[in-house]
Structure formats: C-alpha cells, structure tokens
Design a protein around this motif. Structure first.
Motif, PDB file in Angstrom:
ATOM      1  N   ARG A 163     -31.063   4.107 -12.993  1.00  0.00           N
ATOM      2  CA  ARG A 163     -30.929   4.745 -14.315  1.00  0.00           C
ATOM      3  C   ARG A 163     -31.367   3.745 -15.372  1.00  0.00           C
ATOM      4  NH1 ARG A 163     -25.445   6.313 -11.830  1.00  0.00           N
ATOM      5  NH2 ARG A 163     -25.778   8.415 -11.018  1.00  0.00           N
ATOM      6  N   TRP A 164     -32.657   3.664 -15.567  1.00  0.00           N
ATOM      7  CA  TRP A 164     -33.273   2.705 -16.488  1.00  0.00           C
ATOM      8  C   TRP A 164     -32.767   2.938 -17.914  1.00  0.00           C
ATOM      9  CZ3 TRP A 164     -35.284  -1.780 -16.775  1.00  0.00           C
ATOM     10  CH2 TRP A 164     -36.246  -2.150 -17.713  1.00  0.00           C
ATOM     11  N   GLY A 165     -32.256   1.871 -18.499  1.00  0.00           N
ATOM     12  CA  GLY A 165     -31.752   1.978 -19.862  1.00  0.00           C
ATOM     13  C   GLY A 165     -30.244   2.101 -19.945  1.00  0.00           C
ATOM     14  N   LYS A 166     -29.595   2.277 -18.804  1.00  0.00           N
ATOM     15  CA  LYS A 166     -28.138   2.387 -18.796  1.00  0.00           C
ATOM     16  C   LYS A 166     -27.509   1.001 -18.623  1.00  0.00           C
ATOM     17  CE  LYS A 166     -28.000   6.949 -18.908  1.00  0.00           C
ATOM     18  NZ  LYS A 166     -27.417   7.698 -20.047  1.00  0.00           N
ATOM     19  N   THR A 167     -26.203   0.922 -18.782  1.00  0.00           N
ATOM     20  CA  THR A 167     -25.483  -0.329 -18.552  1.00  0.00           C
ATOM     21  C   THR A 167     -25.264  -0.521 -17.055  1.00  0.00           C
ATOM     22  OG1 THR A 167     -23.306   0.715 -18.659  1.00  0.00           O
ATOM     23  CG2 THR A 167     -24.267  -0.046 -20.745  1.00  0.00           C
TER      24      THR A 167
END
Length: 1006
Positions: free
Chosen positions: A697-701
C-alpha cells in the motif's frame, strides 16, 4: 561619564546579588558573611511575563534570586536598587528540555575493530546484563558546571536546562540545572526530571542489539523483566532494574534517532506498556502529521535545517535525490506545520554546536510561518510544565526564579540585541545597555544640504553610507552611538576635509545636534529615520526577503515524500470494471477469455461476461490479461533492518517493528505486479526473527501496510550463514560453529520452550521471556516456520526435529536441493519456496538445478518461486514462466507459483491469490501473456485502490523532472542571496539480503 556609570552600576549589582547563589546551608562560609538580598527594581521596560501576558512600562521587582512582582508603572520599593530599562524588553529565560550541559562525553569503551564480538556486559557490579541499559545513571551525580558552555546557552536566551548523559538505550535520570555560575549544590534545581531512552547503544560495544528491531525487543523485555522483578523473592539483585522501576513515574523522553518512522516505532512500544513517551523530533514531522498526532505524544522539536545544496555543477547535482531537495525547502516550516496540526511541542537546541545558529534557525522558523507566541511558549512554559518545574521557571510570576534576559526589541520578530541575562538573580552582561540600534536609513539635513544615510550590519557594529543628493555612490561614515548620542564623521568625495557631527535622540526616532563642516564652521544637522526603503539595493533586498518569507513551496508533499510518492487524495478505494480481458482465475474455471472483472469496495465483486456497473471507471481489457496480484513469499524490501545476528536465537525480534514505508522498491514492485510480500528476517542465526506480512500500500504508514489478521511466521535458517562460515576468524566465539551444533540449538530451545509453557500453565511465577514465547507459539501451532535451507541433509534434520517436538515445518525457502527430498517434504507437509534457476553463487548451492521447482511440484509439494531480491521481485512473472521451460509445468500452474501457492503457504489464500468474487481486489492488468518477457503491468490494484497506473507513471516522470529543476533553480537563487551551502551528497538505499548485517544509506559525495 555615562558609560562609567553603567559599569559602576553593574559592579554594584554583582556585589548586591552575591548572596543569591551562596545559599549552601551545609557549607562553612570563609569571611564576613554577606547578607545582601539582591533587591532590584527594573523600570520602564516592556515585561513579557509569559506567552499570554505582557506589561508595558512595567516595574519588575526581584529579591533573593526570585521574582517579587511585575506591575505597570509600579513604584520602586524601599531598599531596592532601581535599574532603568526604558524602551527595553524583558523575557523569562528559556528552558532546554533536552540538553547535555555539564555532562561528561560518552566515550566508546574498550576494544577495537580487530577484537571479537563482545557478548557480555563489561560494566562491573550487580547491573543489567546489557551494557546499553544504564538506568542507574544519575545526571545529578555526574553534573559539573561548565562556564563556557553556560555562557553560550545564556547568550541564546536559556537559563535552565534539563540535562542527561546521552549514552545508552536506557540513559537513566535527567536533572534540571541552572545556567548561573556557582557550586553544583546550588545549581541543581531538580534531582530527577525525566527518564531518557533511545534507540542507540551509545558507548556500549556489546554486540546485542545490532539492529533496530533488536533494540525494540530489548526494551520490551526490560518492561517485562521490571514487572517480574517487583514480584520475585530475592532470586536476583539487579540494580539497573531497580533503578528502571524507580524511574517509571517520571516523564519518559525518547530519542528515536530522528525521523517520523522511528518516532512511531517508539510510540508503539510505549502504547504496548501504557507509557506515553515524549518524543525527540527529527525535523521531518511535516511528512506524517496525522499519524504523529494520533500518537498523542508531545514532541521536542530541533530547529536544525539543511544548508542549501550547491548545485552549480549539474553533474554533482545529480547526486541529490528529490526527497533531499524537498526537505531542504520544507524543513524551516516544520514547526509551523506541527503547530497547525495541533501537535503539542517544545523547542530544543539539540543538534546545534553554535548557539548563534540556533537563534538564527528560530527566527527562520518564525519567518517560515511559525507563530511567535507559540514559539515563545515552546521555549518557556511548555518545557517547564513538561518537566514538572512550572513552579520555578517559564514565566516571571511571583515566587519564580529571577531568570530573564533584556533586549532592545521584540525578540521573536526582529533581530533583537540581547543586553543582559539574569539567572537566579545574578546578572550576565552581553552588550552595553547604551548600544543603540539604528534605523535602516535616514534623511539627513546638514547645514541646509540634503543627504541620505543607508545603514547596514547588526546592532553594535552598524555602518552608515552617506549619499549626497543627486549622487548614487556615497561614502562610508564612522558612526558611534555611545552614551546615548550619535556621532558621525565622513568626508565627501568633493571636499577637502571631514564633517564631524554629534546629535541627541529626537522624539520622532531620529537625531539632531551640531557639529563642524570641513572648514571648521559650526553647523546644525538632523537625521530623520526612513527605514532606508528608497535605496534601490535596499529595496530590492527587502522585496526579495519579503518574497522568501512567504514560503511559497515549489515542491509537492507526497506520501512518502520522495519521487513517485502518492498524493494524499489518490489513496482511495475506487470502483472499476475491466472489460473483455483474458482472466487467469487460479480457480476451477481456469483461464476465461473475453471476461469482465468488477472491483468494488475493495473486493472483487463479480467475474463474468457482459458485466455492468454504474459509476465504475471502465478499463478496456481487450488484448489484456488479468491475474491475481503476485505474492512474494521471501522478500527483504521495505525494512530498515534485516538481521539481529548477534545471538544464536533472535525469536524475540519482530520485522513488523521495522517496516520502512518510504522504500521506493514498494512502488517499483507494484510496477511489476507484486501486491503482497512476506518480509523475512535474515539468515545470520539458526532461529531468526518474526516475519512481517504486508500489502504494498504505497503511501501508507508502516502500520497501515500490515496484512491484518494473518497468521504469524518466523524465520529459521540452516547452512553456512548460521554457523558463521564466511564471517572471518573473529567470529569464532558464538555457538554453534558446525551444522551438528545447529541441530543441538534447535533441540535445546524447543525443550526449554516446552518447559516454559508448562511452568506458565502451572501458574508459577515465571519471568516472561519473549524469545521462548515465540518458540512456544510454534509448538502450539500459533506461529509457523519459514526456513532458509539448501542441502538435503539439513532439510531432513529439521523435519525430524519438528517431528520429535510435534510440529510441522511450514515452508522451506531457497530449498535448492528440494528435488532430492521432495517425497519426504510432501510426507511431512512442508512447502517449498525456491528460486527458478539460481545456482553456484556459493558452495552449498553447487548442486542446484533449474528443474527443482517442477520436480517438487510433481511430487505433491506446494511449490512457489520467490525473489529474495528487490530487483528480481519486479519480474517474478517471468520467473514463473521458467517453470514451463524447465520441467514442463502447465502455464496455469506456473502462474500459481507466484500467486495462489505462496498465498497458501502464508495461510491467506482465503483472501488473495486468485480472481474470485469476494476476495480482496488485489488485481493486475497485463498488456500481454503474464508469463511472457514482454508482459508489463499496466494497472496494479491492492484492496481496490489503484496503486500503479503506467500511463500516470509517465506523467509523474515528467512532473518529477520539472519539480526537481524548480528546486535546483530555487537553490541557486538561495546561494546567490548569500545562503550557506553544502556539497552535494546523495543517499542511495542499500538493498537488503539474507546476509545483510545492518542497514545504512550509502552516501555518495562529489
């Protein structure tokens, strides 16, 4: 005469306040006892009592080193010495919450690079087994006043410091000390103000921990050991644990080594044990404001900003990545962003060697959008309340310490001059009170002739250029403002002598007086302040300064904040209809031609022909192929550490602790169709750490990337790495050193884990052991093994160990001799996750063959291909195709090697691995046959969110080039404007493998 009077007054003040810091009641007094109380009245100043209260034309009364009162136009009490401060500003001294003032340097002790690893603590006495756990350290006992360092801090406005010895993971207690001169007994204001912790071992050479996850495991174990220690009955005396328990009621301040991800890691430990840490910031909080706000932590913010990159050389500029350029531009506005987000914070000088640099950084942060009042509070009341010393410092309210400094103007919005700093009622002189700050410019009338005066420089060293009417060049004047008067001396270019002028201040802020012209004639003159805006150079400079102060960013803020990071609004679940594609279902339906796939609400909603859905984004699938997302069973991307190899078992460490959401390999692998990865510990020891399973999940923490609800896994390892065959002669002191010893380690640890579990069931007082706890989970079938393996003998050995202890080895990874024992693996129930055709990269793989996967598959072993490599993972679809070439595996089964089969190995095949209604919408659209070398992923979905789109990627490439160029141009402008620069020094991420012993960013300097 007036200058003499000022210095005489200061001498008197110093004499009158001698008793303020000589109150050592237990010390004998040598001489006639001085009973003077240091009673002063400061009149006429604007007193900033605190961030929320300011008194104009105030009278500040102090006595015996404490504030008596602050009143407007108050009278001077009998017996007090009046100190006139007309036009001046008085502020409470700043409070440093994260200092090391008066502490000895932490020196790395004993040993060198040529010595074998240190396995035991070298600290003598009944202390912690780990040398980095120094809870017994007391800053108060180590504190030694340092006149030079105290002066530097006082000059920057600080009067009080919470200081601690910055060494170790548990650093013991801090002490609050005054920055006055005197005996340590009088300077220590609070013996214990906080418990300090960090992720750094400091001076310890002990090899454990050697990784971030090892440090986190050590901290977890410390909390459990402390709880057990309270209950145990004399089984052990441990002074470090006793000290740890004594410190738990204090504020807990954590140095997580300076970035937002590490701060979230520290907060995760705090949450686990009911502790709310105060976190030392890294200056990059603006990159993840919401996640940091949700931590509930108060931050101690440093104001250390990157220097401008010298990008004049275009080739050297290529060394700098976009993330570095973005941070250079945005770092000064970090404090403003944190405040706007509603995150509580205080300010620290930490990171600055020169306090003048801190003052400049503070004003730069304010010019970059931070509110001056908020900054004032973050330097006074904020840290005072945080440390529990608000009754002593932080404001100039009655009864608090008389610690304050005097300036000529608003300290936070102007480049103010600090004249004096009083600490505990004792004065320290920085500048003469008579020094006057001139205006930026003046209109001068000298004997009826017009001139302009342009002023430059700082208060106390200002210069004036005199320009005659109609002239543009001008001449430099000798200027003085001593004793409240201005004197000027200059020689016009067309004159034979000097003008000599003396003037007194006027009510309009200018000067007027008399003097002599070059002929000796007595003349009148006057100077009217103009701010110098009429001067073209001055005006241009001011306009550029005002433009810079607006802080209009040319960079984007993305998640993560590097090239190809995602925009905040882009990470949303969508509704998509893929029409007329060839769908590889991995189900009984097989491969379906001209078929539609509907994605809705994060799930695969339907698979069939002629589907329709209102509001869906339609993707034309004609000529395209649709598959389930690729699952990499063995990966080391997106990690900040990979091995805790300092001990034979590191089952206590968790890869979930060190997920690195900023790794660009996440995005690159999405471009190759990968949607799920198991992040494994390395192979440095027989029993490794607990695995992490993530969706890309690119962009998630890091927390948001974790695959929720998945079973726990753990990495084991066999072969050369674990017995340290290739580690060198120094590494001969850790057992085991043979393959036989490896088997004995497994036997020993599983036997101990069984005993541990039995004692727990019996209700005995058992010290909770995180290492054995993970192994007990294996015995209870709550955690499953993925084992690094090569040779058939060791593979058989581990299956027999498992049989003896009643569990099953879930997966053998690498397993390059699996073809030799495939029948036994199938009987045991072990899966094989192998390479397609790797061989001969070290001795123990010399007998690998490319038919390995096909043979295991045909023997009934659940078989998959993995990458163990950041680059190869981008082409796992091609690796799967090799199973068709080497061994004749069907195309459908070959694709399952990288989709459904690893899903089964990881026990997540009910969620992912095939195209089936109700499963997670982890879907890839390919432009060609998915096993073809010509196939490219055009769209990659994870949970119904389009994380990769090839057409958008092309647009981003152009946007990245344009943004980078804009930042380079801004850097060049900053350099031209006089900004300090640094040489280009790029950061390249080191890709991790099974044998990587640490993780660092390689630097490339030009």
């Amino acid at each position: 005469m007036r200058r003499f009077q000022q210095w005489a007054l200061l001498a008197i003040m110093l004499a009158l306040c001698t008793s303020a810091l000589t109150a050592q009641q237990t010390y004998p007094y040598n001489g006639v006892y001085d009973q003077r109380s240091g009673h002063f009245a400061f009149t006429g100043a604007t007193v900033h009592v605190g961030p929320d209260r300011m008194v104009d034309n105030a009278t500040l009364i102090i006595r015996k080193g404490k504030v008596v009162e602050v009143t407007a136009a108050g009278s001077v009490p009998a017996g007090a010495v009046e100190v006139k401060m007309d036009g001046k500003h008085i502020y409470p001294s700043f409070v440093e919450a994260y200092g090391s003032y008066g502490m000895p340097e932490a020196k790395r002790g004993g040993g060198g690079w040529g010595d074998p690893p240190q396995t035991d603590s070298k600290t003598p006495g009944a202390f912690s087994w780990n040398q980095a756990m120094r809870s017994e350290t007391e800053a108060a006992a180590m504190f030694k006043a340092d006149a030079k360092a105290a002066k530097s801090l006082r000059d920057a406005g600080f009067g009080t410091v919470s200081t601690h010895h910055q060494d170790g993971i548990s650093r013991g207690s801090a002490a609050v000390v005054s920055l006055a001169d005197g005996k340590e007994n009088d300077l220590i204001l609070k013996r214990r103000s906080a418990h300090h912790l960090s992720f750094s071992k400091g001076s310890s050479r002990q090899n454990y921990p050697s990784s971030r996850m090892g440090t986190m495991a050590l901290l977890r174990q410390a909390y459990h050991d402390a709880a057990w220690y309270k209950k145990q009955n004399g089984e052990e005396t441990n002074l470090s644990i006793e000290a740890w328990n004594d410190l738990q009621a204090l504020p807990q301040i954590f140095d997580a080594s300076g970035n937002w991800q590490d701060n979230l890691r520290a907060d995760m430990i705090g949450d686990e044990f009911g502790k709310q840490y105060i976190l030392l910031g890294g200056g990059d909080e603006y990159q993840r404001l919401q996640a940091l706000k949700e931590s509930g932590a108060t931050f101690i913010l440093p104001l250390k900003f990157p220097k401008t990159y010298d990008v004049a050389d275009p080739f050297a500029a290529d060394l700098i990545n976009l993330g570095q350029l973005r941070h250079w531009e945005r770092a000064p506005a970090n404090m403003a962003a944190v405040a706007k987000a509603g995150i509580p914070f205080v300010i620290t000088t930490h990171g600055h060697k020169k306090m003048s640099d801190f003052t400049a950084a503070l004003r730069k942060a304010i010019k970059s959008g931070a509110d001056a009042k908020v900054a004032f509070a973050a330097l006074t009341t904020g840290p005072a309340e945080l440390l529990g010393i608000g009754d002593m410092v932080g404001t100039l309210e009655k009864g608090k310490l008389a610690s304050f400094f005097v300036t000529d103007k608003d300290y936070f919005t102007d480049e103010a001059t600090v004249y004096q700093h009083w600490v505990q009622g004792k004065p320290y002189v920085l500048n003469d009170l008579d020094v006057v700050s001139l205006a930026d410019g003046y209109e001068l009338m000298i004997d009826g002739k017009s001139f302009k005066g342009e002023v430059s420089g700082k208060t106390g060293s200002q210069k004036m250029k005199i320009i005659a009417a109609g002239d543009t060049t001008g001449v430099e004047a000798t200027t003085s403002t001593a004793n409240g008067l201005m004197t000027l001396r200059f020689k016009p270019e067309d004159a034979d002598g000097f003008y000599r002028l003396v003037g007194a201040p006027t009510t309009e802020g200018g000067y007027a007086g008399t003097g002599q012209d070059p002929t000796g004639k007595t003349i009148n003159w006057s100077a009217k302040a103009t701010d110098g805006d009429d001067a073209p150079e001055k005006r241009d400079k001011q306009e550029k300064k005002e433009e810079d102060d607006k802080m209009e960013f040319v960079s984007r803020l993305t998640y993560p904040n590097i090239a190809y990071g995602a925009d905040a609004g882009a990470m949303k679940v969508g509704k998509y209809l893929i029409r007329n594609a060839t769908v590889w279902t991995n189900e009984s339906e097989g491969i379906l031609e001209n078929t539609d796939v509907l994605i809705d609400n994060g799930k695969i909603a339907a698979v069939g022909k002629g589907l329709s859905a209102g509001g869906a984004t339609v993707i034309d699938g004609e000529g395209m192929h649709v598959t389930a997302g690729i699952i990499d069973e063995h990966s080391h991307i997106a990690l900040s550490s990979v091995n805790e190899g300092s001990q034979v078992s590191s089952a206590e460490v968790r890869m979930n602790d060190v997920i690195d959401a900023t790794d660009e390999n996440i995005y690159r692998q999405l471009a190759g169709g990968v949607t799920t990865s198991q992040l494994l510990h390395g192979s440095a020891n027989p029993i490794g750490g607990q695995s992490a399973l993530i969706k890309l999940r690119w962009g998630k923490t890091p927390e948001e990337m974790k695959f929720a609800g998945a079973d726990g896994f753990i990495k084991f390892a066999l072969g050369e790495n674990v017995k340290q065959s290739n580690w060198g002669d120094l590494y001969r002191n850790r057992y085991p050193q043979t393959r036989m010893g490896v088997e004995q380690i497994f036997e020993s640890y599983f036997s101990r884990a069984k005993e541990y579990g039995e004692a727990m069931k019996a209700g005995k007082l058992v010290r909770r052991d995180l290492d054995l706890e993970a192994l007990l989970e294996i015995l209870n079938e709550e955690r499953f093994i993925t084992c690094h393996s090569y040779q058939q003998g060791e593979i058989n050995m581990l299956m027999k160990v498992a049989d003896r202890h009643g569990f099953r080895v879930n997966t053998f990874t690498h397993i390059l001799e699996g073809y030799k024992v495939a029948d036994q693996m199938a009987e045991h129930g072990a899966a094989g996750s192998t390479f397609s055709d790797w061989w001969a990269y070290k001795y123990e793989v010399n007998e690998a063959i490319p038919y390995n996967g096909a043979i295991m598959h045909k023997q009934g072993v659940l078989t998959g291909f993995n990458s163990d490599d950041a680059e190869m993972a981008r082409r796992l679809n091609q690796e799967a195709g090799k199973a068709v070439l080497f061994g004749g595996v069907s195309e459908e089964d070959a694709l399952k090697f990288v989709t459904l089969n690893p899903a089964k190995m990881l026990h997540i095949d009910d969620r992912v691995g095939s195209i089936k209604a109700g499963k997670d919408a982890d879907v890839v659209v390919w432009n060609n046959h998915p096993l073809s070398i010509y196939a490219r992923a055009e769209n990659t979905f994870v949970d119904g969110i389009e994380y990769f789109n090839r057409a958008k990627d092309a647009e981003m490439r152009k946007a990245v080039r344009e943004e980078r160029n804009a930042l380079i141009q801004k850097s060049l402008d900053a350099k031209k404007g006089g900004a300090k620069t640094q040489r280009p020094s790029g950061k390249k991420r080191r890709t991790l493998h099974c044998n990587s012993l640490d993780h660092m960013q390689e630097k490339h300097a030009h």
